[in-house]
Write a protein that holds these residues in place. Structure first.
Motif, PDB file in Angstrom:
ATOM      1  N   ILE A 119       0.841  -1.188   0.000  1.00 14.83           N
ATOM      2  CA  ILE A 119       0.000   0.000   0.000  1.00 14.83           C
ATOM      3  C   ILE A 119       0.881   1.244   0.000  1.00 14.83           C
ATOM      4  O   ILE A 119       2.001   1.232   0.539  1.00 14.83           O
ATOM      5  CB  ILE A 119      -0.961   0.021   1.214  1.00 14.83           C
ATOM      6  N   ASP A 120       0.414   2.307  -0.638  1.00  7.64           N
ATOM      7  CA  ASP A 120       1.021   3.625  -0.545  1.00  7.64           C
ATOM      8  C   ASP A 120       0.150   4.455   0.396  1.00  7.64           C
ATOM      9  O   ASP A 120      -1.079   4.327   0.388  1.00  7.64           O
ATOM     10  CB  ASP A 120       1.082   4.305  -1.916  1.00  7.64           C
ATOM     11  N   ILE A 121       0.779   5.326   1.197  1.00  9.84           N
ATOM     12  CA  ILE A 121       0.033   6.162   2.133  1.00  9.84           C
ATOM     13  C   ILE A 121       0.434   7.620   1.939  1.00  9.84           C
ATOM     14  O   ILE A 121       1.620   7.947   1.865  1.00  9.84           O
ATOM     15  CB  ILE A 121       0.293   5.745   3.595  1.00  9.84           C
ATOM     16  N   TYR A 122      -0.581   8.469   1.865  1.00 11.09           N
ATOM     17  CA  TYR A 122      -0.384   9.919   1.825  1.00 11.09           C
ATOM     18  C   TYR A 122      -1.052  10.516   3.057  1.00 11.09           C
ATOM     19  O   TYR A 122      -2.195  10.174   3.393  1.00 11.09           O
ATOM     20  CB  TYR A 122      -1.013  10.515   0.557  1.00 11.09           C
ATOM     21  N   THR A 134       1.019   4.830  11.346  1.00  9.90           N
ATOM     22  CA  THR A 134       0.428   3.697  10.634  1.00  9.90           C
ATOM     23  C   THR A 134       1.495   2.933   9.867  1.00  9.90           C
ATOM     24  O   THR A 134       1.519   1.691   9.872  1.00  9.90           O
ATOM     25  CB  THR A 134      -0.663   4.186   9.672  1.00  9.90           C
ATOM     26  N   ALA A 135       2.380   3.656   9.193  1.00 10.66           N
ATOM     27  CA  ALA A 135       3.461   3.014   8.441  1.00 10.66           C
ATOM     28  C   ALA A 135       4.378   2.220   9.367  1.00 10.66           C
ATOM     29  O   ALA A 135       4.861   1.139   8.999  1.00 10.66           O
ATOM     30  CB  ALA A 135       4.252   4.071   7.670  1.00 10.66           C
ATOM     31  N   ASP A 136       4.627   2.740  10.562  1.00  8.03           N
ATOM     32  CA  ASP A 136       5.416   2.000  11.542  1.00  8.03           C
ATOM     33  C   ASP A 136       4.783   0.653  11.853  1.00  8.03           C
ATOM     34  O   ASP A 136       5.472  -0.369  11.971  1.00  8.03           O
ATOM     35  CB  ASP A 136       5.525   2.815  12.840  1.00  8.03           C
ATOM     36  N   LEU A 137       3.480   0.646  12.005  1.00  9.52           N
ATOM     37  CA  LEU A 137       2.761  -0.591  12.324  1.00  9.52           C
ATOM     38  C   LEU A 137       2.769  -1.563  11.145  1.00  9.52           C
ATOM     39  O   LEU A 137       2.803  -2.781  11.338  1.00  9.52           O
ATOM     40  CB  LEU A 137       1.323  -0.261  12.725  1.00  9.52           C
ATOM     41  N   LEU A 138       2.743  -1.036   9.931  1.00  9.53           N
ATOM     42  CA  LEU A 138       2.678  -1.871   8.739  1.00  9.53           C
ATOM     43  C   LEU A 138       4.044  -2.321   8.248  1.00  9.53           C
ATOM     44  O   LEU A 138       4.147  -3.312   7.514  1.00  9.53           O
ATOM     45  CB  LEU A 138       1.970  -1.110   7.614  1.00  9.53           C
ATOM     46  N   VAL A 142       4.292  -0.980   3.423  1.00 11.87           N
ATOM     47  CA  VAL A 142       4.146   0.353   2.832  1.00 11.87           C
ATOM     48  C   VAL A 142       5.225   0.547   1.767  1.00 11.87           C
ATOM     49  O   VAL A 142       6.419   0.500   2.060  1.00 11.87           O
ATOM     50  CB  VAL A 142       4.249   1.451   3.908  1.00 11.87           C
ATOM     51  N   LYS A 143       4.782   0.786   0.542  1.00 10.05           N
ATOM     52  CA  LYS A 143       5.700   0.949  -0.581  1.00 10.05           C
ATOM     53  C   LYS A 143       6.202   2.380  -0.679  1.00 10.05           C
ATOM     54  O   LYS A 143       7.394   2.640  -0.785  1.00 10.05           O
ATOM     55  CB  LYS A 143       4.980   0.538  -1.867  1.00 10.05           C
ATOM     56  N   HIS A 144       5.276   3.343  -0.655  1.00  9.89           N
ATOM     57  CA  HIS A 144       5.604   4.767  -0.688  1.00  9.89           C
ATOM     58  C   HIS A 144       4.902   5.459   0.474  1.00  9.89           C
ATOM     59  O   HIS A 144       3.714   5.220   0.708  1.00  9.89           O
ATOM     60  CB  HIS A 144       5.154   5.424  -1.989  1.00  9.89           C
ATOM     61  N   LEU A 145       5.634   6.317   1.161  1.00 10.35           N
ATOM     62  CA  LEU A 145       5.073   7.122   2.251  1.00 10.35           C
ATOM     63  C   LEU A 145       5.249   8.585   1.852  1.00 10.35           C
ATOM     64  O   LEU A 145       6.375   9.088   1.756  1.00 10.35           O
ATOM     65  CB  LEU A 145       5.791   6.824   3.563  1.00 10.35           C
TER      66      LEU A 145
END
Length: 282
Positions: A119-122, A134-138, A142-145
């Motif tokens: 997943i990418d997250i913005y 959230t990225a820390d948990l995943l 996470v592909k792009h942050l």
């Protein structure tokens, strides 16, 4: 309260867009475990790695990001425009903490339930802090942050500090309405509409959490995350000392022209282009 009941002129346009693009996206909901509350989100079906978009304090992804999502550079991509608890169309439970970490836990649970491989997250502003946690948990999922003018440091920003300075009861009883009145008098009607759709309790508790910060701080956690990372600034927010710092730290920096902090409404096509470029490639 539905967003469509709040600000007739700007929201009527968004309602028209929704009507035209119903085959492309629709409002959905996610039931939170051990709670009667639901997160709500718009999903644009499409290809590529899913991109989750998280709004800032007093805002709503369902309001800010449809114009971004429909820009040519992002059109055809699978996008999820998520309203955090207490904001936009999502529920506003009084027994939720509205702390940044707890927002992130709910977003993490939502993502895990979708069974995405990547997943990418913005995240924008406060949403950037939620995105980092959230990225820390995943982890490597996470592909792009991608962050835009996110809260990286403890202590909050000017807006969150002013709100957190109120006692909770005072803000809920009168402070929130005072901010709405001030915004409307200043002609900032879109932001006022989003604030009116936000729970005063959620705004105050989230602002207080931003001021209190996290340990380790969001800056160090962002720098350490293994994803491909980008930080976006609005041109009108410059100069900013974080531009050279982030660039020298190996973070890609992009600038949205003719926009400041509210770049999603000031230049949605420019923000879409920056996000598309940040999430292109491997």
């Amino acid at each position: 309260m539905p967003l469509a009941a709040l600000e007739p002129s700007s929201l009527r346009l968004r309602a028209l867009i929704c009507a035209l693009f119903i085959p492309v996206f629709a409002m959905r909901s996610f039931a939170i475990q051990s709670s009667t509350a639901r997160l709500r989100y718009l999903q644009f079906d499409g290809g590529s790695t899913p991109l989750l978009m998280i709004h800032g304090l007093g805002c709503a992804s369902s309001f800010e990001y449809p114009h971004v999502a429909l820009a040519p550079t992002l059109r055809g991509r699978r996008l999820i425009l998520l309203d955090l608890l207490g904001f936009g169309y999502s529920d506003r439970p009084d027994d939720f903490s509205y702390r940044i970490h707890d927002h992130a836990l709910q977003v993490f649970s939502f993502i895990e339930a979708q069974n995405f491989e990547r997943i990418d997250i913005y995240g924008h502003s406060m949403g950037g802090s939620v995105a980092i946690e959230t990225a820390d948990l995943l982890g490597s999922k996470v592909k792009h942050l991608v962050l835009s003018e996110a809260n990286l440091d403890n202590g909050g920003g000017t807006f969150s500090r002013a709100i957190a300075a109120f006692k909770e009861a005072d803000y809920v009883n009168s402070g929130h309405d005072a901010y709405l009145t001030e915004a409307e008098r200043a002609g900032n009607r879109e932001w006022a509409a989003m604030m009116r759709a936000s729970s005063a309790l959620a705004v105050h508790r989230s602002a207080t959490s931003l001021v209190e910060g996290s340990s380790p701080d969001w800056r160090s956690r962002f720098l350490k995350h293994p994803s491909r990372k980008t930080f976006i600034f609005g041109e009108r927010s410059l100069p900013d000392a974080d531009v050279p710092f982030l660039s020298s730290s190996g973070i890609s920096v992009r600038i949205v022209a003719a926009a400041g902090h509210s770049m999603a409404t000031e230049n949605p096509e420019g923000l879409a282009k920056a996000i598309a470029e940040a999430t292109a490639g491997a």
